[in-house]
Motif scaffolding. Structure first.
Motif, PDB file in Angstrom:
ATOM      1  N   UNK A  19      32.763 -12.598 -29.736  1.00  0.00           N
ATOM      2  CA  UNK A  19      32.579 -13.760 -28.869  1.00  0.00           C
ATOM      3  C   UNK A  19      32.858 -13.407 -27.410  1.00  0.00           C
ATOM      4  N   UNK A  20      34.014 -12.772 -27.158  1.00  0.00           N
ATOM      5  CA  UNK A  20      34.364 -12.421 -25.785  1.00  0.00           C
ATOM      6  C   UNK A  20      33.441 -11.345 -25.230  1.00  0.00           C
ATOM      7  N   UNK A  21      33.026 -10.402 -26.080  1.00  0.00           N
ATOM      8  CA  UNK A  21      32.064  -9.381 -25.649  1.00  0.00           C
ATOM      9  C   UNK A  21      30.753 -10.045 -25.226  1.00  0.00           C
ATOM     10  N   UNK A  22      30.304 -11.043 -26.000  1.00  0.00           N
ATOM     11  CA  UNK A  22      29.067 -11.755 -25.678  1.00  0.00           C
ATOM     12  C   UNK A  22      29.187 -12.509 -24.356  1.00  0.00           C
ATOM     13  N   UNK A  23      30.412 -12.887 -23.994  1.00  0.00           N
ATOM     14  CA  UNK A  23      30.644 -13.568 -22.721  1.00  0.00           C
ATOM     15  C   UNK A  23      30.861 -12.562 -21.585  1.00  0.00           C
ATOM     16  N   UNK A  24      30.576 -11.279 -21.845  1.00  0.00           N
ATOM     17  CA  UNK A  24      30.659 -10.185 -20.865  1.00  0.00           C
ATOM     18  C   UNK A  24      32.081  -9.840 -20.443  1.00  0.00           C
ATOM     19  N   UNK A  25      33.058 -10.091 -21.315  1.00  0.00           N
ATOM     20  CA  UNK A  25      34.417  -9.630 -21.052  1.00  0.00           C
ATOM     21  C   UNK A  25      34.462  -8.137 -21.336  1.00  0.00           C
ATOM     22  N   UNK A  26      35.246  -7.405 -20.543  1.00  0.00           N
ATOM     23  CA  UNK A  26      35.382  -5.976 -20.819  1.00  0.00           C
ATOM     24  C   UNK A  26      36.484  -5.759 -21.857  1.00  0.00           C
ATOM     25  N   UNK A  27      36.582  -4.555 -22.368  1.00  0.00           N
ATOM     26  CA  UNK A  27      37.527  -4.251 -23.451  1.00  0.00           C
ATOM     27  C   UNK A  27      38.977  -4.498 -23.047  1.00  0.00           C
ATOM     28  N   UNK A  28      39.303  -4.206 -21.814  1.00  0.00           N
ATOM     29  CA  UNK A  28      40.673  -4.407 -21.349  1.00  0.00           C
ATOM     30  C   UNK A  28      41.044  -5.883 -21.359  1.00  0.00           C
ATOM     31  N   UNK A  29      40.127  -6.735 -20.927  1.00  0.00           N
ATOM     32  CA  UNK A  29      40.399  -8.170 -20.927  1.00  0.00           C
ATOM     33  C   UNK A  29      40.463  -8.712 -22.356  1.00  0.00           C
ATOM     34  N   UNK A  30      39.603  -8.216 -23.228  1.00  0.00           N
ATOM     35  CA  UNK A  30      39.640  -8.629 -24.631  1.00  0.00           C
ATOM     36  C   UNK A  30      40.978  -8.212 -25.247  1.00  0.00           C
ATOM     37  N   UNK A  31      41.402  -6.990 -24.974  1.00  0.00           N
ATOM     38  CA  UNK A  31      42.695  -6.500 -25.457  1.00  0.00           C
ATOM     39  C   UNK A  31      43.822  -7.405 -24.981  1.00  0.00           C
ATOM     40  N   UNK A  47      40.648   0.385 -31.018  1.00  0.00           N
ATOM     41  CA  UNK A  47      39.874  -0.328 -32.037  1.00  0.00           C
ATOM     42  C   UNK A  47      38.985  -1.388 -31.395  1.00  0.00           C
ATOM     43  N   UNK A  48      39.500  -2.059 -30.383  1.00  0.00           N
ATOM     44  CA  UNK A  48      38.710  -3.068 -29.677  1.00  0.00           C
ATOM     45  C   UNK A  48      37.530  -2.398 -28.985  1.00  0.00           C
ATOM     46  N   UNK A  49      37.770  -1.265 -28.343  1.00  0.00           N
ATOM     47  CA  UNK A  49      36.685  -0.539 -27.674  1.00  0.00           C
ATOM     48  C   UNK A  49      35.630  -0.094 -28.683  1.00  0.00           C
ATOM     49  N   UNK A  50      36.072   0.339 -29.864  1.00  0.00           N
ATOM     50  CA  UNK A  50      35.139   0.755 -30.920  1.00  0.00           C
ATOM     51  C   UNK A  50      34.233  -0.408 -31.314  1.00  0.00           C
ATOM     52  N   UNK A  51      34.823  -1.590 -31.516  1.00  0.00           N
ATOM     53  CA  UNK A  51      34.022  -2.754 -31.909  1.00  0.00           C
ATOM     54  C   UNK A  51      33.112  -3.204 -30.780  1.00  0.00           C
ATOM     55  N   UNK A  52      33.586  -3.157 -29.545  1.00  0.00           N
ATOM     56  CA  UNK A  52      32.720  -3.502 -28.402  1.00  0.00           C
ATOM     57  C   UNK A  52      31.507  -2.570 -28.361  1.00  0.00           C
ATOM     58  N   UNK A  53      31.735  -1.280 -28.581  1.00  0.00           N
ATOM     59  CA  UNK A  53      30.640  -0.309 -28.590  1.00  0.00           C
ATOM     60  C   UNK A  53      29.663  -0.587 -29.719  1.00  0.00           C
TER      61      UNK A  53
END
Length: 103
Positions: A19-31, A47-53
């Motif tokens: 959801x946050x990736x779709x809203x263009x949040x970067x991995x650091x902000x999602x973390x 792990x968050x970066x892996x899923x974002x990728x």
């Protein structure tokens, strides 16, 4: 003020990541957001970066697939059969010899 969630479910966190990736949040902000909500139970930054990728590369689901993790090339029944063969061939064989030698 938000509440911190005590129980962390992988699928739930992956859905939040998507959801946050779709809203263009970067991995650091999602973390940061996951750790704000889940505390020490949250996923690691890696792990968050892996899923974002994976989402970036077209993945649409957030469930585990059989290909994740270390692949298993030998089943338990095959190991048991090899072990039994080794034991029957030589009653003096140690248990770990037959399993790890590949015989």
């Amino acid at each position: 003020m938000s509440r911190q969630l005590q129980v962390a479910f992988k699928l739930e966190m992956r859905a939040v990541i998507r959801f946050l990736w779709a809203k263009s949040y970067n991995c650091t902000e999602i973390y940061r957001q996951l750790h704000e909500m889940y505390g020490k139970n949250a996923m690691s930054r890696q792990a968050i970066a892996k899923w974002c990728n994976m989402f970036e590369n077209g993945r649409t689901d957030n469930e585990d697939t059989e290909s994740e993790g270390r692949p298993s090339t030998v089943t338990n029944s095959e190991i048991t059969a090899r072990l039994n063969e080794s034991i029957l061939a030589s009653r003096r064989v140690a248990v770990d010899e037959g399993v790890y030698s590949g015989t």
